[in-house]
Design a protein around this motif. Structure first.
Motif, PDB file in Angstrom:
ATOM      1  N   GLN A 165       0.193   6.489   9.373  1.00  0.00           N
ATOM      2  CA  GLN A 165       0.611   5.935   8.077  1.00  0.00           C
ATOM      3  C   GLN A 165       0.013   6.713   6.916  1.00  0.00           C
ATOM      4  O   GLN A 165       0.686   6.957   5.922  1.00  0.00           O
ATOM      5  CB  GLN A 165       0.219   4.455   7.976  1.00  0.00           C
ATOM      6  CG  GLN A 165       1.160   3.554   8.748  1.00  0.00           C
ATOM      7  CD  GLN A 165       1.230   2.144   8.194  1.00  0.00           C
ATOM      8  OE1 GLN A 165       0.583   1.799   7.198  1.00  0.00           O
ATOM      9  NE2 GLN A 165       2.023   1.307   8.840  1.00  0.00           N
ATOM     10  N   GLU A 166      -1.227   7.078   7.079  1.00  0.00           N
ATOM     11  CA  GLU A 166      -1.869   7.858   6.017  1.00  0.00           C
ATOM     12  C   GLU A 166      -1.130   9.159   5.773  1.00  0.00           C
ATOM     13  O   GLU A 166      -0.870   9.545   4.639  1.00  0.00           O
ATOM     14  CB  GLU A 166      -3.332   8.155   6.387  1.00  0.00           C
ATOM     15  CG  GLU A 166      -4.277   7.051   5.970  1.00  0.00           C
ATOM     16  CD  GLU A 166      -5.651   7.182   6.604  1.00  0.00           C
ATOM     17  OE1 GLU A 166      -6.408   6.205   6.553  1.00  0.00           O
ATOM     18  OE2 GLU A 166      -5.950   8.266   7.160  1.00  0.00           O
ATOM     19  N   ASN A 167      -0.784   9.815   6.885  1.00  0.00           N
ATOM     20  CA  ASN A 167      -0.057  11.071   6.747  1.00  0.00           C
ATOM     21  C   ASN A 167       1.331  10.869   6.168  1.00  0.00           C
ATOM     22  O   ASN A 167       1.840  11.709   5.442  1.00  0.00           O
ATOM     23  CB  ASN A 167       0.058  11.775   8.102  1.00  0.00           C
ATOM     24  CG  ASN A 167      -1.293  12.239   8.597  1.00  0.00           C
ATOM     25  OD1 ASN A 167      -2.242  12.343   7.821  1.00  0.00           O
ATOM     26  ND2 ASN A 167      -1.392  12.493   9.879  1.00  0.00           N
ATOM     27  N   TRP A 168       1.909   9.758   6.542  1.00  0.00           N
ATOM     28  CA  TRP A 168       3.258   9.467   6.066  1.00  0.00           C
ATOM     29  C   TRP A 168       3.262   9.250   4.554  1.00  0.00           C
ATOM     30  O   TRP A 168       4.111   9.757   3.846  1.00  0.00           O
ATOM     31  CB  TRP A 168       3.797   8.235   6.782  1.00  0.00           C
ATOM     32  CG  TRP A 168       5.208   7.929   6.443  1.00  0.00           C
ATOM     33  CD1 TRP A 168       5.644   7.026   5.538  1.00  0.00           C
ATOM     34  CD2 TRP A 168       6.375   8.540   7.007  1.00  0.00           C
ATOM     35  NE1 TRP A 168       7.011   7.014   5.493  1.00  0.00           N
ATOM     36  CE2 TRP A 168       7.495   7.942   6.383  1.00  0.00           C
ATOM     37  CE3 TRP A 168       6.601   9.531   7.966  1.00  0.00           C
ATOM     38  CZ2 TRP A 168       8.806   8.300   6.695  1.00  0.00           C
ATOM     39  CZ3 TRP A 168       7.908   9.874   8.272  1.00  0.00           C
ATOM     40  CH2 TRP A 168       8.988   9.273   7.646  1.00  0.00           C
ATOM     41  N   ILE A 169       2.294   8.511   4.094  1.00  0.00           N
ATOM     42  CA  ILE A 169       2.207   8.275   2.654  1.00  0.00           C
ATOM     43  C   ILE A 169       1.767   9.558   1.957  1.00  0.00           C
ATOM     44  O   ILE A 169       2.230   9.889   0.885  1.00  0.00           O
ATOM     45  CB  ILE A 169       1.250   7.105   2.359  1.00  0.00           C
ATOM     46  CG1 ILE A 169       1.838   5.821   2.943  1.00  0.00           C
ATOM     47  CG2 ILE A 169       1.039   6.940   0.859  1.00  0.00           C
ATOM     48  CD1 ILE A 169       0.896   4.649   2.966  1.00  0.00           C
ATOM     49  N   GLY A 170       0.889  10.277   2.624  1.00  0.00           N
ATOM     50  CA  GLY A 170       0.570  11.647   2.225  1.00  0.00           C
ATOM     51  C   GLY A 170       0.194  11.864   0.772  1.00  0.00           C
ATOM     52  O   GLY A 170       0.917  12.484   0.016  1.00  0.00           O
ATOM     53  N   ARG A 171      -0.944  11.356   0.420  1.00  0.00           N
ATOM     54  CA  ARG A 171      -1.406  11.576  -0.945  1.00  0.00           C
ATOM     55  C   ARG A 171      -1.926  13.000  -1.095  1.00  0.00           C
ATOM     56  O   ARG A 171      -2.618  13.504  -0.222  1.00  0.00           O
ATOM     57  CB  ARG A 171      -2.518  10.586  -1.265  1.00  0.00           C
ATOM     58  CG  ARG A 171      -3.082  10.770  -2.671  1.00  0.00           C
ATOM     59  CD  ARG A 171      -4.045   9.684  -3.038  1.00  0.00           C
ATOM     60  NE  ARG A 171      -5.166   9.598  -2.108  1.00  0.00           N
ATOM     61  CZ  ARG A 171      -5.973   8.540  -2.046  1.00  0.00           C
ATOM     62  NH1 ARG A 171      -5.775   7.511  -2.827  1.00  0.00           N
ATOM     63  NH2 ARG A 171      -6.966   8.523  -1.198  1.00  0.00           N
ATOM     64  N   SER A 172      -1.571  13.644  -2.216  1.00  0.00           N
ATOM     65  CA  SER A 172      -2.287  14.884  -2.496  1.00  0.00           C
ATOM     66  C   SER A 172      -2.587  14.985  -3.980  1.00  0.00           C
ATOM     67  O   SER A 172      -1.753  14.718  -4.831  1.00  0.00           O
ATOM     68  CB  SER A 172      -1.533  16.102  -1.960  1.00  0.00           C
ATOM     69  OG  SER A 172      -0.466  16.427  -2.780  1.00  0.00           O
TER      70      SER A 172
END
Length: 873
Positions: free
Chosen positions: A218-225
């Motif tokens: 999920q973290e990767n999916w939301i993928g904040r940068s």
RNA sequence: GCGGGGAUGCCGGAGCGGUCAAACGGGCUAGACUAAGGAUCUAGUGGCUAAGGCCUACGCAGGUUCAAAUCCUGUUUCCCGCACCA
């Protein structure tokens, strides 16, 4: 004789008749909400994955129920969806009857498994009394700016003349027309503003008791940068460009704007217009699949951008690889320090500019790939010599002070496209009026029901249904058109867990009081495939409803359990084409539901992938028969001290195992317990019942039957989970038992050595030479050290040679058992004295137990090392 | 490419720093019971040994530790997610 089928049917009927599993909304007990992801009711019925999933949940629900919780354990059906509609097209059956049949089939099969659902809580998403509330929420979201319409690219099959879901596109072709490429079309679509919650969805993941891998997905999916948005000037206008590498700004040699960018045409020069158009045309003709594997391509737009940091003029390209709706849809390219840019630059012969220097000096004319590591800035004006990570900050700050950049956070996460051009879903409650535009349906007019009589096979059946389409505008009452799109079925599954709490409410989606009592779901169980879809949507929904003031919780699922995948006996995924599919119903028919449940849980830890094996089921079936027969013939009486200890330990361990989903281990302990029962002549009724209770969550029917054969009139399903008495767990018993056995063997051995087959007298001398010595030492060390490692270390310093490796093994055991070390010898003396008669019986002679320190014998060369000495006369 | 998870005996799988030659199943072998057994029970199932015990094993190669299947590093290989996110 044991007739599994008969007793399983019997108890399923009894439970149903007595409403055994019906739950109370008002209860003084602590609530527990146990939930499995509800199924899509396909016509093929339950498969092994379902059986596994539901058995895991059922065991947990039963366990919690017996532990005194008020357990909500419901089941429902995710009943809208494409397969039903396609079956309708293919077989001419209406999706509704297709779905009803499938659901009824599911229910019968689930009952056959003995699942303890409260069926009165059933939720079916394709019924108007459910989807009405989908429409209600849709309107609420619309009112609150969480729903909007936007043009978007979708998959389109020209033969079906309809939009396809992503799942319906197989390798770029339509799933029903294998010879037809799916086109990408731009259509106006409905979106839900899930991105409003990007930050919270990401941050709150940390607080969830979920499998780590799901959280990471999920973290990767939301993928904040986090990065910088830099303003480049093109033809006098400022264009934002997002980058995470502002430190390489001096190395920018071109920009690339997405070929799908809305404003692309504004920067295309006259001279380049033709070429750009050709390029865009070419892109349109490629299928989605090709788009994925396509090489990076682009075309010069004819415009130049001015780098705000060094005022250099760089060409702007339009590229097929830049995502239009991420960041600003335009990227800066630094070919020397980004591999993708590097490849593009090589292809179009654009120059490279080295601006970061690692430890090795690179030759700009000779580099074969981009340098993406850290280093020091070069060719960067005032910023030369800076560490590149520092430079990120400084360059951003510098540009920010000149209002040419700002820090921004971007997410990969997109808004949720919810509209589907399909019949079998919730109609979107919107109306198009020529005068008023898009108008929401009035709440009092809900539900907008799906028309029953429709024509399938020509695009969206709703669009061709005049009675449905033609409507009066809710605002001005003039003629208007209804929205014919339906909602993605994930909308249905985003809140079904709330509806369970109050499934019969026809005034509201649910009573907030009830939801506030039951939610959150304490234990959610399902497969990992929903990590980035259902689980995110449901989390979004929960937060959105919270902010609308409808519910109070932040997160829907406190704890999540993912079951592993069950593979066929050949180690491959179960699939029809491989012929390795095992049908749970066949297995139940052949063996029984309890056997299947028991087998599924004993295969491996339920969270791990495992491999099915037929012979396991067979042997487990026999084991259950053995259990039954044991109880048929058992002598009820007193329980030995040893069993006392064992059963208390087993209660403790099994409780722990089930709590932690280690069902496989729990089963092993139960097998061992039965073995111990069998060794005993008689067992107390209380302990027999303990066994039945411990086995119950796994094998509910058989245990219910045995429970009654023991003379009980209640349901074991509703009995209290056994409690253990820590004081009764005596780990030394085991240890001493072992000692007794080895002593027996030793006596036999000495008898053999001395060729004395009929001794008159056996003397066991508990000398405890080295061991006693060691005990004393350890006792001393225990005062200063607590953990075994330290004690061993200490011993190693002084007496390593004397004691050796072997002794080292004993220490942790001693410490863990908190053996009263001083008494070790005395205990052994006591123990042997008590069990003297056993040995006397065994060997048919007098046995003497002596303390080695006091015992003096004329011929004193008899002692064997490391053991109680044995003297035969 | 990025991210995640595995690799243990003939097989499925436990174990996740010390009670480990490895729980529990399956399979196989032997014995008992039987007319017979695919039923049941008992024992055995890495190598050597009469035994105590010793040696060799947890994908491969190193390392940390008194002690490693378990921790670290590298490597091979399999599975599963996401994929041009700048």
């Amino acid at each position: 004789m044991l007739d599994f089928k008969k007793i399983e049917k019997k108890w399923q009927n009894e439970w149903e008749k007595n409403k055994t599993f019906q739950v109370e909304d008002n209860s003084k007990k602590k609530k527990f909400y146990c939930l499995e992801m509800f199924p899509y009711p396909s016509s093929t019925g339950l498969h092994m994955g379902h059986a596994l999933n539901y058995t895991i949940g059922d065991i947990f629900a039963r366990f919690k129920r017996m532990n005194g919780f008020n357990v909500l354990y419901p089941m429902g059906y995710d009943a809208f969806g494409l397969p039903a509609e396609n079956a309708a097209i293919k077989a001419g059956e209406h999706p509704m009857s297709y779905t009803e049949n499938a659901m009824n089939n599911f229910i019968t099969q689930q009952k056959t498994l003995g699942l303890s659902y409260d069926w009165s809580k059933k939720v079916i998403t394709c019924h108007p009394d459910y989807y009405k509330w989908n429409q209600y929420f849709f309107l609420k979201f619309y009112e609150n700016g969480l729903v909007y319409r936007k043009k978007s690219s979708v998959n389109w099959c020209p033969k079906c003349t309809t939009v396809l879901a992503n799942e319906q596109v197989h390798s770029g072709k339509c799933w029903r027309h294998e010879d037809t490429d799916v086109e990408i079309k731009k259509l106006e679509q409905w979106f839900i503003k899930t991105t409003k919650y990007s930050e919270e969805l990401l941050e709150k993941i940390k607080t969830l008791d979920w499998p780590e891998r799901i959280k990471i997905m999920q973290e990767n999916w939301i993928g904040r940068s986090n990065g910088t948005e830099v303003l480049f000037e093109i033809n006098g206008k400022k264009w934002p460009v997002f980058t995470t590498r502002p430190d390489t700004l001096y190395g920018v040699t071109f920009l690339v704007i997405s070929a799908q960018h809305e404003n692309l045409i504004n920067i295309v020069s006259k001279e380049q217009k033709k070429e750009v158009k050709n390029f865009l045309k070419k892109l349109k003709s490629v299928s989605e699949k090709e788009l994925e594997t396509m090489e990076k391509e682009g075309v010069f737009t004819g415009s130049y951008a001015i780098n705000p940091l060094n005022n250099e003029k760089v060409p702007v390209y339009a590229g097929n690889f830049v995502i239009a709706d991420y960041g600003s849809g335009m990227v800066m390219a630094v070919p020397a320090h980004d591999q993708r840019d590097f490849e593009y630059a090589k292809k179009y012969k654009i120059q490279l500019k080295l601006v970061i220097q690692g430890e090795k000096k690179l030759d700009i004319n000779n580099i074969i790939k981009a340098y993406t590591e850290d280093g020091v800035l070069i060719n960067s004006g005032n910023f030369n010599g800076l560490d590149n990570n520092k430079a990120k900050e400084e360059i951003t700050n510098y540009l920010e002070s000149k209002k040419l950049a700002k820090k921004v956070t971007n997410y990969k996460f997109r808004d949720w496209l919810v509209s589907r051009q399909r019949y079998w879903g919730t109609p979107i409650p919107m109306v198009y009026c020529d005068k008023c535009g898009v108008v929401p349906v009035l709440e009092k007019d809900l539900p907008i029901k799906l028309p029953e009589k429709v024509k399938f096979g020509e695009g969206n059946p709703l669009a061709t249904n005049k009675d449905f389409v033609n409507v009066k505008c809710p605002k001005c009452k003039s003629n208007a058109r209804r929205e014919t799109d339906t909602m993605d079925t994930f909308f249905d599954s985003s809140w079904y867990f709330l509806r369970y709490c109050d499934n019969k409410n026809n005034k509201l989606p649910f009573d907030a009081k009830k939801v506030n009592y039951w939610m959150s779901v304490d234990q959610y169980i399902g497969g990992a495939e929903h990590a980035c879809m259902h689980l995110i949507y449901a989390r979004f929904f929960t937060k959105a409803l919270r902010d609308l003031g409808i519910i109070k919780i932040d997160e829907p699922f406190t704890s999540l359990f993912n079951q592993g995948m069950l593979h066929g006996s050949d180690g491959n995924k179960m699939s029809k084409s491989l012929g390795n599919v095992i049908n749970p119903l066949d297995m139940i028919e052949k063996y029984s539901a309890d056997s299947l449940r028991f087998t599924l849980m004993s295969l491996a830890s339920p969270d791990k992938d495992s491999i099915w094996n037929d012979s396991n089921l067979d042997s487990n079936y026999k084991w259950l028969i053995k259990v039954f027969n044991y109880f048929e013939n058992v002598k009820v009486g007193k329980t030995s001290k040893k069993l006392d200890s064992e059963i208390n330990k087993t209660i403790k361990d099994v409780t722990d195992d089930i709590e932690n989903f280690k069902y496989n281990i729990a089963i092993i302990r139960l097998r061992k317990l039965l073995e111990n029962f069998e060794k005993e002549g008689e067992v107390s009724k209380e302990y027999l019942e303990v066994f039945v209770k411990l086995l119950h969550p796994i094998c509910p029917h058989l245990t219910e039957e045995i429970w009654h054969s023991l003379g009980n009139k209640t349901f074991v399903s509703l009995e209290k989970w056994p409690k253990y008495d820590e004081k009764k767990i005596d780990l030394e018993l085991d240890y001493l038992e072992e000692e007794l056995n080895t002593t027996k063997e030793d006596i036999q051995y000495v008898m053999k050595l001395t060729k004395n087959e009929k001794p008159n007298k056996v003397t066991i001398i508990i000398a405890q030479d080295w061991k006693y010595d060691l005990y004393k030492k350890v006792e001393g060390l225990l005062k200063n050290f607590k953990n075994p490692g330290d004690i061993i270390k200490e011993l190693m310093k002084t007496d390593m040679k004397k004691y050796g490796q072997e002794v080292v093994k004993i220490i942790p055991k001693l410490v863990e058992r908190k053996l009263n070390i001083v008494l070790a010898k005395k205990k052994e003396l006591d123990f042997f004295s008590k069990n003297k008669d056993i040995l006397e019986k065994e060997f048919g002679c007098k046995i003497f137990i002596e303390d080695g320190d006091k015992f003096k014998h004329q011929k004193s060369n008899f002692a064997l090392p490391k053991k109680p000495a044995i003297l035969i006369e």
